[in-house]
Design a protein around this motif. Structure first.
Motif, mmCIF file in Angstrom:
data_model
loop_
_atom_site.group_PDB
_atom_site.id
_atom_site.type_symbol
_atom_site.label_atom_id
_atom_site.label_comp_id
_atom_site.label_asym_id
_atom_site.label_seq_id
_atom_site.Cartn_x
_atom_site.Cartn_y
_atom_site.Cartn_z
ATOM 1 N N ASN A 44 44.120 58.087 32.274
ATOM 2 C CA ASN A 44 43.856 56.933 33.137
ATOM 3 C C ASN A 44 45.128 56.157 33.457
ATOM 4 N N SER A 45 45.053 55.337 34.506
ATOM 5 C CA SER A 45 46.173 54.445 34.870
ATOM 6 C C SER A 45 46.219 53.261 33.919
ATOM 7 N N GLN A 46 47.325 52.532 33.961
ATOM 8 C CA GLN A 46 47.454 51.338 33.129
ATOM 9 C C GLN A 46 46.349 50.344 33.440
ATOM 10 N N LYS A 47 46.041 50.179 34.739
ATOM 11 C CA LYS A 47 44.995 49.231 35.130
ATOM 12 C C LYS A 47 43.654 49.642 34.538
ATOM 13 N N GLN A 48 43.346 50.925 34.605
ATOM 14 C CA GLN A 48 42.067 51.389 34.074
ATOM 15 C C GLN A 48 41.970 51.150 32.574
ATOM 16 N N GLY A 53 39.521 48.266 28.280
ATOM 17 C CA GLY A 53 39.651 47.560 27.005
ATOM 18 C C GLY A 53 39.024 46.181 27.054
ATOM 19 N N VAL A 54 39.218 45.486 28.163
ATOM 20 C CA VAL A 54 38.634 44.148 28.308
ATOM 21 C C VAL A 54 37.116 44.237 28.312
ATOM 22 N N LEU A 55 36.554 45.225 29.016
ATOM 23 C CA LEU A 55 35.107 45.390 29.073
ATOM 24 C C LEU A 55 34.535 45.805 27.717
ATOM 25 N N PHE A 59 34.477 41.070 27.573
ATOM 26 C CA PHE A 59 35.025 39.972 28.377
ATOM 27 C C PHE A 59 34.851 40.304 29.863
ATOM 28 N N HIS A 60 33.630 40.138 30.345
ATOM 29 C CA HIS A 60 33.304 40.534 31.712
ATOM 30 C C HIS A 60 33.942 39.613 32.747
ATOM 31 N N ARG A 61 34.025 38.323 32.460
ATOM 32 C CA ARG A 61 34.668 37.395 33.397
ATOM 33 C C ARG A 61 36.159 37.707 33.538
ATOM 34 N N SER A 62 36.786 38.039 32.435
ATOM 35 C CA SER A 62 38.214 38.388 32.479
ATOM 36 C C SER A 62 38.426 39.655 33.295
ATOM 37 N N PHE A 63 37.526 40.634 33.112
ATOM 38 C CA PHE A 63 37.613 41.871 33.900
ATOM 39 C C PHE A 63 37.532 41.569 35.395
ATOM 40 N N ILE A 102 48.218 39.123 31.139
ATOM 41 C CA ILE A 102 47.076 38.516 31.823
ATOM 42 C C ILE A 102 45.786 38.786 31.062
ATOM 43 N N SER A 103 45.563 40.042 30.681
ATOM 44 C CA SER A 103 44.317 40.392 29.982
ATOM 45 C C SER A 103 44.235 39.695 28.627
#
Length: 427
Positions: A44-48, A53-55, A59-63, A102-103
């Motif tokens: 996966n990409s860094q963004k993915q 990881g956030v999900l 942390f759905h709002r952060s995602f 950011i995350s």
């Protein structure tokens, strides 16, 4: 994916055979198998990976916010002109350290909200706003500060006020003076009632006023250039009042100096003198030598305009002494050149040449080409007047010595360097 799955056991068994060949044993075959999470890190990409990881941590709002920021970054780069600095920026989603920062802080902020710790949640956003300081990242800084300004929860108004102070400074940095003024004035209103300090312990009441003074000053410059002198004076007076309330004597002295210059340019010399005197007093008290030098030069110019040459010379000679003792070389050059021009106008050419030569030498030492050229022109003019005065006197004289000097000059003219002392004595 099926092909990939079939290949993985082959790779794993190959590693095991290699270890056996080298005499290395393992009792746990699972130790040499890759988990789905480990495989995902490579595929996966860094963004993915960051979003997953956030999900996974709930942390759905952060995602959602991270996804929104990535989309905004793409839109702003696509909307920019081709080959512009913005269009050539590396996409946010490919900058791992920024995405991780950011995350991390958004997740902490979301967790703090769940726990009812609202001040901590807004503090995380303030941290992110201060983290992105590079020019290409200011849009991120603005985003996080803006999300702090509407903090209705109890105990969070101080964070909202600090966010407005930061926004005012950012907008000022970008030249968006109207937006900067709006945020600074709101910040002043809030800070006066709350008495908060920012994250560094600095009084928001004073910080907001310092920013507001800078904004008023910049807006006044624009009004002067546009010919709106009344509005410019109104803004400068507002700035001066704001500066005095900031309890920062440095900007108070600068605000008085700017008012002095403004009234001088409009021909109101008495009011100009009043504010320049105030600036000189403040700078002298606070040992602001640079500000004092500017005020002295402005006051000397004012006295010269009023025909008070004695005061002009006194101020400039004092400035020479102050500049020399404090190694303020540019002020020293300016003072010497001003003195030289004053003495030239008074037809005291020897004194003029002495000061101009001094200014020229200092300008050469500091390597300022603009000042060197300026000093050369003034020095050449004073030197020429000095020669012409002595030459004219000898032409009108019937003394043998005068005739001898004229004959010597006719033979030797053009052979001397313009800075030699004998040129002045024998033109």
């Amino acid at each position: 994916m099926a092909a990939s799955g079939a290949a993985l056991p082959e790779m794993t068994s190959g590693v095991s055979r290699e270890r056996s060949r080298k005499g290395l044993q393992t009792t746990d075959k699972s130790a040499w198998s890759l988990s789905k999470e480990e495989i995902a890190k490579f595929i996966n990409s860094q963004k993915q990976n960051i979003c997953v990881g956030v999900l996974q941590h709930g942390f759905h709002r952060s995602f959602s916010e991270i996804f929104q920021l990535v989309r905004l970054d793409q839109e702003r780069r696509e909307a920019a002109e081709v080959n512009s600095a913005v269009s050539l920026q590396t996409p946010l989603e490919e900058q791992q350290h920024k995405m991780e920062s950011i995350s991390r802080h958004l997740s902490r902020a979301e967790q703090a909200k769940r726990d009812g710790q609202w001040p901590l949640a807004y503090k995380q956003r303030l941290i992110l706003g201060g983290y992105f300081t590079d020019e290409e990242d200011l849009w991120l800084s603005l985003h996080f500060y803006l999300t702090c300004t509407d903090a209705p929860e109890e105990g969070c108004l101080g964070h909202a006020t600090e966010a407005r102070a930061c926004l005012a400074e950012l907008y000022l940095q970008q030249g968006q003076l109207d937006k900067a003024r709006e945020q600074a004035e709101l910040c002043v209103q809030l800070a006066d009632g709350g008495g908060w300090s920012d994250s560094s312990g600095r009084s928001l009441r004073h910080r907001a006023r310092e920013s507001l003074w800078s904004i008023y000053s910049r807006q006044a410059d624009s009004c002067f250039k546009a010919g709106d002198h009344n509005e410019a004076l109104r803004l400068l007076h507002s700035g001066y009042t704001t500066a005095t309330e900031s309890e920062n004597k440095h900007i108070e002295g600068e605000a008085a100096y700017q008012l002095g210059l403004a009234y001088y340019s409009l021909g109101d010399h008495d009011t100009s003198e009043q504010y320049l005197n105030t600036s000189m007093q403040i700078c002298s008290t606070t040992q602001d030598i640079d500000g004092l030098g500017k005020a002295y030069k402005a006051m000397a110019k004012l006295c010269e305009s009023k025909g008070n040459l004695n005061n002009t010379i006194h101020l400039l000679e004092t400035l020479v002494d102050i500049s020399r003792s404090n190694s303020l070389h540019h002020h020293l050059v300016d003072a010497c050149l001003c003195l030289g021009n004053v003495y030239t106008n008074m037809r005291q050419y020897d004194r003029a040449r002495e000061r101009l030569l001094q200014g020229y030498n200092v300008a050469c030492n500091i390597g300022d080409k603009t000042l060197v050229h300026k000093a050369q022109v003034s020095l050449a003019s004073a030197h020429t007047r000095c020669i012409m005065r002595k030459y004219s006197a000898d032409v009108e004289s019937d003394m043998p010595l005068a005739l001898s000097r004229l004959l010597d000059w006719k033979v030797t003219r053009g052979r001397h360097d313009a800075t030699d002392d004998d040129v002045v004595s024998d033109y």
